[in-house]
Design a protein around this motif. Structure first.
Motif, PDB file in Angstrom:
ATOM      1  N   TYR A  82       9.179  -5.663  -1.552  1.00 10.28           N
ATOM      2  CA  TYR A  82       8.707  -7.025  -1.856  1.00 10.28           C
ATOM      3  C   TYR A  82       7.622  -7.469  -0.876  1.00 10.28           C
ATOM      4  O   TYR A  82       6.621  -8.049  -1.286  1.00 10.28           O
ATOM      5  CB  TYR A  82       9.859  -8.036  -1.816  1.00 10.28           C
ATOM      6  CG  TYR A  82      10.588  -8.191  -3.121  1.00 10.28           C
ATOM      7  CD1 TYR A  82       9.941  -8.682  -4.259  1.00 10.28           C
ATOM      8  CD2 TYR A  82      11.930  -7.856  -3.228  1.00 10.28           C
ATOM      9  CE1 TYR A  82      10.620  -8.823  -5.454  1.00 10.28           C
ATOM     10  CE2 TYR A  82      12.613  -8.003  -4.419  1.00 10.28           C
ATOM     11  CZ  TYR A  82      11.954  -8.485  -5.533  1.00 10.28           C
ATOM     12  OH  TYR A  82      12.616  -8.631  -6.719  1.00 10.28           O
ATOM     13  N   ARG A  83       7.822  -7.206   0.404  1.00 13.27           N
ATOM     14  CA  ARG A  83       6.821  -7.607   1.402  1.00 13.27           C
ATOM     15  C   ARG A  83       5.480  -6.915   1.156  1.00 13.27           C
ATOM     16  O   ARG A  83       4.418  -7.527   1.241  1.00 13.27           O
ATOM     17  CB  ARG A  83       7.325  -7.320   2.820  1.00 13.27           C
ATOM     18  CG  ARG A  83       8.367  -8.320   3.307  1.00 13.27           C
ATOM     19  CD  ARG A  83       8.646  -8.160   4.795  1.00 13.27           C
ATOM     20  NE  ARG A  83       9.246  -6.891   5.148  1.00 13.27           N
ATOM     21  CZ  ARG A  83      10.546  -6.617   5.073  1.00 13.27           C
ATOM     22  NH1 ARG A  83      11.379  -7.535   4.651  1.00 13.27           N
ATOM     23  NH2 ARG A  83      10.998  -5.442   5.421  1.00 13.27           N
TER      24      ARG A  83
ATOM     25  N   ASP B 140       3.860  -8.370  -2.001  1.00 10.21           N
ATOM     26  CA  ASP B 140       3.235  -9.665  -1.699  1.00 10.21           C
ATOM     27  C   ASP B 140       1.867  -9.455  -1.030  1.00 10.21           C
ATOM     28  O   ASP B 140       0.898 -10.133  -1.352  1.00 10.21           O
ATOM     29  CB  ASP B 140       4.124 -10.517  -0.800  1.00 10.21           C
ATOM     30  CG  ASP B 140       5.304 -11.121  -1.540  1.00 10.21           C
ATOM     31  OD1 ASP B 140       5.288 -11.140  -2.790  1.00 10.21           O
ATOM     32  OD2 ASP B 140       6.244 -11.572  -0.861  1.00 10.21           O
TER      33      ASP B 140
ATOM     34  N   VAL C 277      -0.582  -8.214  -3.714  1.00 11.78           N
ATOM     35  CA  VAL C 277      -1.049  -9.295  -4.594  1.00 11.78           C
ATOM     36  C   VAL C 277      -2.091 -10.133  -3.863  1.00 11.78           C
ATOM     37  O   VAL C 277      -3.147 -10.455  -4.409  1.00 11.78           O
ATOM     38  CB  VAL C 277       0.130 -10.154  -5.104  1.00 11.78           C
ATOM     39  CG1 VAL C 277      -0.368 -11.428  -5.777  1.00 11.78           C
ATOM     40  CG2 VAL C 277       1.006  -9.350  -6.067  1.00 11.78           C
ATOM     41  N   GLY C 278      -1.818 -10.461  -2.610  1.00 17.50           N
ATOM     42  CA  GLY C 278      -2.754 -11.250  -1.818  1.00 17.50           C
ATOM     43  C   GLY C 278      -4.085 -10.557  -1.590  1.00 17.50           C
ATOM     44  O   GLY C 278      -5.132 -11.203  -1.507  1.00 17.50           O
TER      45      GLY C 278
ATOM     46  N   ARG D  19       0.949  -9.697 -10.367  1.00 22.29           N
ATOM     47  CA  ARG D  19       2.342  -9.998 -10.714  1.00 22.29           C
ATOM     48  C   ARG D  19       2.389 -10.504 -12.142  1.00 22.29           C
ATOM     49  O   ARG D  19       1.675 -11.441 -12.500  1.00 22.29           O
ATOM     50  CB  ARG D  19       2.910 -11.049  -9.768  1.00 22.29           C
ATOM     51  CG  ARG D  19       4.381 -11.300  -9.987  1.00 22.29           C
ATOM     52  CD  ARG D  19       4.980 -12.116  -8.849  1.00 22.29           C
ATOM     53  NE  ARG D  19       6.404 -12.237  -9.022  1.00 22.29           N
ATOM     54  CZ  ARG D  19       6.995 -13.316  -9.508  1.00 22.29           C
ATOM     55  NH1 ARG D  19       6.296 -14.376  -9.841  1.00 22.29           N
ATOM     56  NH2 ARG D  19       8.301 -13.348  -9.654  1.00 22.29           N
TER      57      ARG D  19
ATOM     58  N   TYR E  82       5.366  -6.039 -11.381  1.00 20.97           N
ATOM     59  CA  TYR E  82       4.019  -5.864 -10.848  1.00 20.97           C
ATOM     60  C   TYR E  82       3.316  -4.708 -11.536  1.00 20.97           C
ATOM     61  O   TYR E  82       3.963  -3.752 -11.991  1.00 20.97           O
ATOM     62  CB  TYR E  82       4.084  -5.582  -9.343  1.00 20.97           C
ATOM     63  CG  TYR E  82       4.751  -6.689  -8.577  1.00 20.97           C
ATOM     64  CD1 TYR E  82       3.989  -7.668  -7.949  1.00 20.97           C
ATOM     65  CD2 TYR E  82       6.135  -6.784  -8.499  1.00 20.97           C
ATOM     66  CE1 TYR E  82       4.594  -8.706  -7.253  1.00 20.97           C
ATOM     67  CE2 TYR E  82       6.743  -7.819  -7.801  1.00 20.97           C
ATOM     68  CZ  TYR E  82       5.978  -8.769  -7.191  1.00 20.97           C
ATOM     69  OH  TYR E  82       6.577  -9.802  -6.508  1.00 20.97           O
TER      70      TYR E  82
END
Length: 155
Positions: A71-72, A75, A78-79, A85, A92
């Motif tokens: 998950y980290r 994230d 995505v950033g 997402r 994803y």
């Protein structure tokens, strides 16, 4: 007629290299773990959850990989525009053109789960304009169209 946004879409090692370059330009390191997550994510034909990725990595590496770690990384991806997402599926997809920033439209099949990504700058620009017109500052429009893909619609 809508203005479509076209790309030369790298695959395999070329896609991983484009993702690595994009992440490094964002000031982040391309670690072995991040490379593995991206490779596994890019290998899925459908949107993948963090648990799907953790399971695939655990099997490939012969050791347990925790979904929290995934998950980290997702994230971060995505950033940095390496992944997108699919909100309605909490899953994803690897961004096939990580060096290009734009809004995406996902077509999600309710029957088989196949998700197709399309670009239509005029449509997404209109959504942003409508949001601004309502006094809202759009930061990350997510457009998802639920229905049946061409294969499932035949049945």
């Amino acid at each position: 007629m809508a203005q479509m946004h076209h790309h030369q879409e790298p695959e395999g090692a070329d896609l991983a290299q484009a993702a690595k370059a994009t992440l490094e330009r964002a000031g982040e390191q391309w670690t072995a773990m991040r490379a593995s997550v991206f490779e596994v994510l890019a290998g899925f034909e459908k949107p993948a959850s963090a648990y799907d990725i953790a399971d695939a990595m655990s099997k490939a590496q012969g050791r347990r990989v925790a979904a929290n770690s995934i998950y980290r990384i997702l994230d971060l991806f995505v950033g940095a525009n390496l992944a997108r997402r699919v909100e309605s599926a909490n899953a994803y997809v690897a961004n096939a053109h990580p060096d290009c920033l734009h809004d995406c439209i996902f077509l999600v099949c309710d029957q088989c789960g196949q998700t197709t990504h399309i670009d239509d700058d005029r449509l997404t620009d209109a959504v942003r304009d409508a949001a601004r017109g309502a006094g809202f500052r759009p930061e990350r429009p997510v457009i998802e169209v639920r229905g049946r893909c061409a294969d499932c619609a035949k049945d």
